[in-house]
Design an enzyme around this catalytic site. Structure first.
Site, PDB file in Angstrom:
ATOM      1  N   GLU A 152      -1.233 -16.607   1.144  1.00 27.17           N
ATOM      2  CA  GLU A 152      -1.935 -17.358   2.022  1.00 27.17           C
ATOM      3  C   GLU A 152      -2.820 -18.254   1.097  1.00 27.17           C
ATOM      4  O   GLU A 152      -3.185 -19.448   1.378  1.00 27.17           O
ATOM      5  CB  GLU A 152      -2.839 -16.498   2.836  1.00 27.17           C
TER       6      GLU A 152
ATOM      7  N   GLY B 223      -1.875 -12.106   1.374  1.00 30.74           N
ATOM      8  CA  GLY B 223      -3.045 -12.727   1.258  1.00 30.74           C
ATOM      9  C   GLY B 223      -2.822 -13.707   0.034  1.00 30.74           C
ATOM     10  O   GLY B 223      -3.386 -14.785  -0.482  1.00 30.74           O
TER      11      GLY B 223
HETATM   12  C1  3H9 Z   1      -3.043  -8.754   3.249  1.00 29.16           C
HETATM   13  O1  3H9 Z   1      -2.749  -9.432   2.586  1.00 29.16           O
HETATM   14  C2  3H9 Z   1      -3.833  -9.435   4.443  1.00 29.16           C
HETATM   15  C3  3H9 Z   1      -4.203 -10.400   4.281  1.00 29.16           C
HETATM   16  O2  3H9 Z   1      -3.221 -11.456   5.047  1.00 29.16           O
HETATM   17  C4  3H9 Z   1      -5.612 -10.999   5.236  1.00 29.16           C
HETATM   18  C5  3H9 Z   1      -6.789 -10.587   4.384  1.00 29.16           C
HETATM   19  C6  3H9 Z   1      -8.119 -11.181   5.357  1.00 29.16           C
HETATM   20  N1  3H9 Z   1      -3.705  -3.718  -2.645  1.00 29.16           N
HETATM   21  O3  3H9 Z   1       3.903  -0.840  -5.615  1.00 29.16           O
HETATM   22  P1  3H9 Z   1       3.550  -0.491  -7.157  1.00 29.16           P
HETATM   23  C7  3H9 Z   1      -1.415  -1.138  -6.221  1.00 29.16           C
HETATM   24  S1  3H9 Z   1      -2.439  -7.318   3.212  1.00 29.16           S
HETATM   25  C8  3H9 Z   1      -4.456  -2.756  -3.736  1.00 29.16           C
HETATM   26  O4  3H9 Z   1       3.748   0.678  -7.547  1.00 29.16           O
HETATM   27  P2  3H9 Z   1       5.463  -2.332  -7.853  1.00 29.16           P
HETATM   28  C9  3H9 Z   1      -0.247   0.051  -6.173  1.00 29.16           C
HETATM   29  O5  3H9 Z   1      -0.914   0.854  -4.896  1.00 29.16           O
HETATM   30  C10 3H9 Z   1      -1.418  -7.099   1.779  1.00 29.16           C
HETATM   31  N2  3H9 Z   1      -3.551  -2.333  -4.348  1.00 29.16           N
HETATM   32  O6  3H9 Z   1       4.515  -1.696  -8.047  1.00 29.16           O
HETATM   33  C11 3H9 Z   1      -0.079   0.821  -7.013  1.00 29.16           C
HETATM   34  O7  3H9 Z   1      -1.210   1.296  -7.421  1.00 29.16           O
HETATM   35  P3  3H9 Z   1      -0.818   2.681  -8.635  1.00 29.16           P
HETATM   36  C12 3H9 Z   1      -0.388  -7.699   1.794  1.00 29.16           C
HETATM   37  C13 3H9 Z   1      -1.917  -2.491  -4.403  1.00 29.16           C
HETATM   38  O8  3H9 Z   1       5.900  -3.040  -9.117  1.00 29.16           O
HETATM   39  C14 3H9 Z   1      -0.304  -0.415  -8.044  1.00 29.16           C
HETATM   40  O9  3H9 Z   1      -0.668  -1.452  -7.375  1.00 29.16           O
HETATM   41  N3  3H9 Z   1       0.382  -7.279   0.666  1.00 29.16           N
HETATM   42  C15 3H9 Z   1      -1.669  -3.673  -3.679  1.00 29.16           C
HETATM   43  O10 3H9 Z   1       6.675  -1.500  -7.398  1.00 29.16           O
HETATM   44  C16 3H9 Z   1       1.465  -0.974  -8.318  1.00 29.16           C
HETATM   45  O11 3H9 Z   1       2.034  -1.069  -7.209  1.00 29.16           O
HETATM   46  C17 3H9 Z   1       1.234  -6.175   0.614  1.00 29.16           C
HETATM   47  O12 3H9 Z   1       1.441  -5.782   1.451  1.00 29.16           O
HETATM   48  C18 3H9 Z   1      -2.633  -4.218  -2.859  1.00 29.16           C
HETATM   49  N4  3H9 Z   1      -2.261  -5.459  -2.093  1.00 29.16           N
HETATM   50  O13 3H9 Z   1       5.339  -3.407  -6.348  1.00 29.16           O
HETATM   51  C19 3H9 Z   1       1.734  -5.964  -0.811  1.00 29.16           C
HETATM   52  N5  3H9 Z   1      -0.413  -3.916  -3.913  1.00 29.16           N
HETATM   53  O14 3H9 Z   1      -0.476   2.197  -9.772  1.00 29.16           O
HETATM   54  C20 3H9 Z   1       1.896  -4.744  -1.144  1.00 29.16           C
HETATM   55  C21 3H9 Z   1      -0.098  -2.800  -4.964  1.00 29.16           C
HETATM   56  O15 3H9 Z   1      -2.395   3.267  -8.645  1.00 29.16           O
HETATM   57  N6  3H9 Z   1       2.522  -4.191  -2.356  1.00 29.16           N
HETATM   58  N7  3H9 Z   1      -1.152  -2.206  -5.095  1.00 29.16           N
HETATM   59  O16 3H9 Z   1      -0.228   3.700  -7.508  1.00 29.16           O
HETATM   60  C22 3H9 Z   1       3.610  -4.280  -2.684  1.00 29.16           C
HETATM   61  O17 3H9 Z   1       4.579  -4.491  -1.816  1.00 29.16           O
HETATM   62  C23 3H9 Z   1       4.166  -3.725  -3.987  1.00 29.16           C
HETATM   63  O18 3H9 Z   1       3.015  -3.098  -4.441  1.00 29.16           O
HETATM   64  C24 3H9 Z   1       4.392  -5.041  -5.017  1.00 29.16           C
HETATM   65  C25 3H9 Z   1       4.329  -4.245  -6.669  1.00 29.16           C
HETATM   66  C26 3H9 Z   1       5.684  -5.758  -4.558  1.00 29.16           C
HETATM   67  C27 3H9 Z   1       3.311  -5.693  -5.150  1.00 29.16           C
END
Ligand code: 3H9
Length: 703
Positions: A106, A103
């Protein structure tokens, strides 16, 4: 509401900064802030353009994943916000300072222009969560870069760095230096040039051209079937991009996207994959080892043993850029081991996954030795010698003599007693298990095994080292087999029993493969080598009548020199050069004879029973592992099984899967198995309690 967006006026430019640490997902407060910020900028005549950026290391990491499946969310919906941004009469520039995922990207695609910092990764990783880009990504991206590239990008889910995104046409400019300043300068230039708006939704040229190119969809389906077998989201994604191309009308395409997004959202794979996402992060948290526990800096490593495991571990360090010294007993063994490492790297080059220069860099980080003295300065040393406690203790006694104070001393044992090794040294606080999985340079799992006296800083360092090596580290207590192999024992035992009672190895493997594992227990046994257990039993002097009945067939195969893939024959026959085994009627005969010898009456066993007995064996043992405190949480077991044993991610791991079956159903079946097959099936007290209380394993993690 979670998160916010700061509004600042920089003369004629409104700067909106998303602030929702640590990675700025689009939580309720962010959506509200974007809505309010854009409204404010539009209402202010002095503002000529808007720049949108993120605070900290991310631009926007996507939708807030924790909101999926939640009852109701606060604040405006994302679509409402995006429509408002896209309808803005003032140009909006996304200044992508860091991660722009899902998102987040997006949102950027709804801006008129995108500039990015050189290291900012952009991606649409939704497919990995069982979702699709549901905020217009499947409609806008094909309009921007064409359907073929958009499909590749969305179906892989892999991020790309900003310069590559520019080459693809996703980003307009890569900005060296301050990204916010760069974004503002870009916005001012747009204003100076007449304030031209650029709405991707109105760009039809690329999708119109793609209309004559329908084979890209067939190709995408072929690739998805090959690479993402059994996944629900890929087909949903392809249909959306097809709609973008074939329907032409943007809003009609958006309807398809929203409908397919809803289907993904409601699909069990989505829930399982998001469970995996959060679990992978949860396993890094160890209740009695706080985040601020001091960690040691690992600058150099030592490995003892350059066989299959030691060589793979050595490669893992070199791949992570950590200089590593590897020890073998003599020069010949060392040369052989180093030769295998080089060959493994050369294979990567031949497959185009690595350059010659990469190989040279890695090989330069590896030093071979036959002398323990050369390991003395390493910050961590790992033994990967023969799996025998006495041999390992000897190695630990040598570590005691040479390792510098404070160095971490580790064993790669797959199930032996870490305390017994630690007690050979005068520094058990430095001792830990680091159980890599074969091939160690490829497999993601690292079981970190905590001994009775292991220091907290040793644990924290080992967990961090796992991350540095690109692994997913899960902490286990010190008990035979740790988490993974202890559970596996029940699974392989069941497989062994089932074939004696009436199934064939081929039926069992088929059922397990259909469930989603890459291979069944007998294919796995052929791969590992049937001779390992057979030789160990012979060496121990075990009498034939004492061999467990579930190992009798394997031992008979070994007597026929059918050791598995290595001899082209085992449970299966492998045509020369092939790893695809073919069933062999001779093996079925041999199994039937063994049943007869043991006085076991064979009967038809249906696929459902095969699956339940193999998996419920795992789950019952998993419950005991939790009770014994060997695994901290059910999710730790899930992550071990997915990353070390090929358990399908799309069902979320064995404990999550058990919850979905209903623990009472699992418990009732286990009681039936106990009545029929004996006390192997005694229900674990934890399982019994949760089942009777109508609870789940997940309930143990709540609160
Ligand atoms: C989407 O976008 C759908 C849309 O197309 C449509 C909507 C209508 N949300 O991984 P880390 C938390 S689907 C909530 O350890 P890093 C994570 O749980 C989404 N929380 O750090 C962690 O919490 P905690 C598409 C999130 O630096 C903390 O942030 N996006 C989200 O190694 C740190 O994360 C993805 O799939 C989130 N979206 O890596 C991206 N993202 O500290 C998913 C992270 O409590 N995220 N958290 O354990 C990632 O790939 C990696 O987290 C990122 C950071 C690269 C961003």
């Amino acid at each position: 509401m979670k998160g916010t967006v700061h509004y600042e006026k920089k003369d004629d430019v409104a700067l909106l900064t998303v602030d929702n640490p640590p990675v700025n997902p689009l939580s309720s407060g962010v959506r509200q802030g974007l809505h309010d910020g854009v409204s404010q900028a539009l209402a202010d005549d002095a503002v000529k353009a808007i720049v949108l950026t993120g605070a900290g290391r991310a631009f926007i990491a996507g939708a807030d994943i924790s909101e999926f499946g939640a009852a109701a969310t606060q604040g405006p919906g994302l679509h409402e916000v995006l429509t408002m941004m896209e309808n803005s009469t003032k140009p909006i520039v996304a200044a992508i300072n860091g991660t722009a995922f899902g998102g987040g990207l997006e949102v950027a695609l709804c801006c008129d222009y995108r500039v990015a910092a050189p290291k900012a990764p952009v991606g649409l990783p939704e497919v990995k969560l069982g979702l699709l880009p549901g905020a217009g990504g499947t409609q806008r991206l094909p309009r921007l870069i064409g359907a073929e590239k958009a499909l590749q990008f969305i179906l892989s889910g892999d991020p790309i760095p900003a310069p590559q995104a520019k080459a693809l046409g996703i980003v307009d400019e890569v900005v060296d230096g301050d990204i916010v300043e760069g974004g503002i300068a870009y916005a001012r230039k747009v204003v100076a040039d007449g304030g031209k708006l650029r709405k991707i939704r109105d760009e039809a040229g690329k999708v119109e051209a793609d209309r004559d190119n329908q084979e890209i969809f067939a190709e995408a389906r072929k690739n998805a079937a090959r690479r993402m077998r059994g996944r629900f989201a890929p087909e949903m994604i392809i249909q959306c991009v097809e709609a973008a191309v074939n329907l032409g009308d943007f809003d009609a395409g958006m309807k398809v996207e929203q409908e397919n997004f809803r289907k993904c959202l409601e699909h069990p794979q989505r829930e399982a994959l998001i469970h995996v996402f959060f679990s992978e992060r949860e396993v890094a948290k160890i209740p009695d080892v706080p985040k601020d526990t001091p960690v040691k800096d690992i600058k150099t490593a030592g490995v003892v043993g350059c066989g299959t495991m030691g060589g793979g571990i050595t490669m893992s360090f070199a791949n992570a850029g950590i200089p590593v010294t590897v020890l073998e007993m003599n020069q010949e063994a060392l040369d052989k081991g180093l030769g295998v490492i080089k060959r493994n790297y050369d294979i990567q080059v031949s497959r185009g996954r690595m350059s010659e220069a990469d190989v040279d860099k890695r090989m330069a980080l590896i030093t071979g030795t036959t002398s323990y003295e050369d390991l003395g300065d390493a910050d961590v040393v790992i033994e990967a010698v023969y799996e025998n406690l006495d041999v390992k203790k000897e190695v630990f006694a040598k570590f005691e003599q040479v390792m510098k104070p404070g160095a971490i001393i580790a064993s790669n044992t797959s199930g032996l007693d870490i305390d017994a090794m630690a007690n050979v040294t005068s520094r058990p606080g430095d001792v830990i298990g680091l159980h890599f999985f074969s091939p160690a340079n490829v497999m993601r799992l690292l079981e970190v095994v905590r001994g009775e006296k292991t220091d907290k800083s040793t644990i924290a360092t080992a967990m961090q080292l796992g991350k540095k090596l690109g692994k997913i580290a899960v902490l286990s207590g010190n008990a035979p087999g740790f988490i993974g192999n202890r559970m596996l024992a029940g699974y392989t035992r069941q497989a062994g029993e089932i074939i004696l009672q009436g199934a064939t190895p081929y039926q069992v493997d088929k059922v397990i493969q259909q469930f989603g594992m890459p291979m069944g227990p007998f294919q796995m046994a052929d791969l590992v080598g049937l001779d390992l257990g057979w030789r160990a039993r012979k060496l121990s002097g075990m009498k034939p009548e004492d061999v467990p009945i579930t190992a009798r067939v394997a031992d008979k195969l070994c007597e026929l020199e059918r050791f598995g893939q290595k001899t082209n024959r085992g449970y299966y026959i492998y045509p020369e050069g092939s790893r695809a085994g073919q069933p062999d009627p001779e093996v079925v005969k041999l199994v039937e004879e063994t049943s007869a010898e043991l006085g076991i009456e064979r009967r038809e066993i249906d696929d459902d029973e095969v699956l339940k007995r193999c998996l419920y064996g795992l789950i019952n043992e998993g419950a005991r592992i939790l009770e014994d405190g060997i695994a901290i949480r059910p999710c730790d077991i899930d992550i071990v099984y997915i990353n070390g044993y090929g358990f399908p991610e799309v069902v979320g791991g064995p404990m999550f899967w058990a919850d979905k079956q209903g623990l009472d159903n699992v418990y009732q079946d286990i009681l039936k198995f106990q009545a029929e097959y004996g006390d192997f099936w005694k229900p674990a007290p934890l399982l019994e309690r949760l089942a009777k209380e109508g609870k789940t394993f997940a309930s143990l993690q709540q609160g």
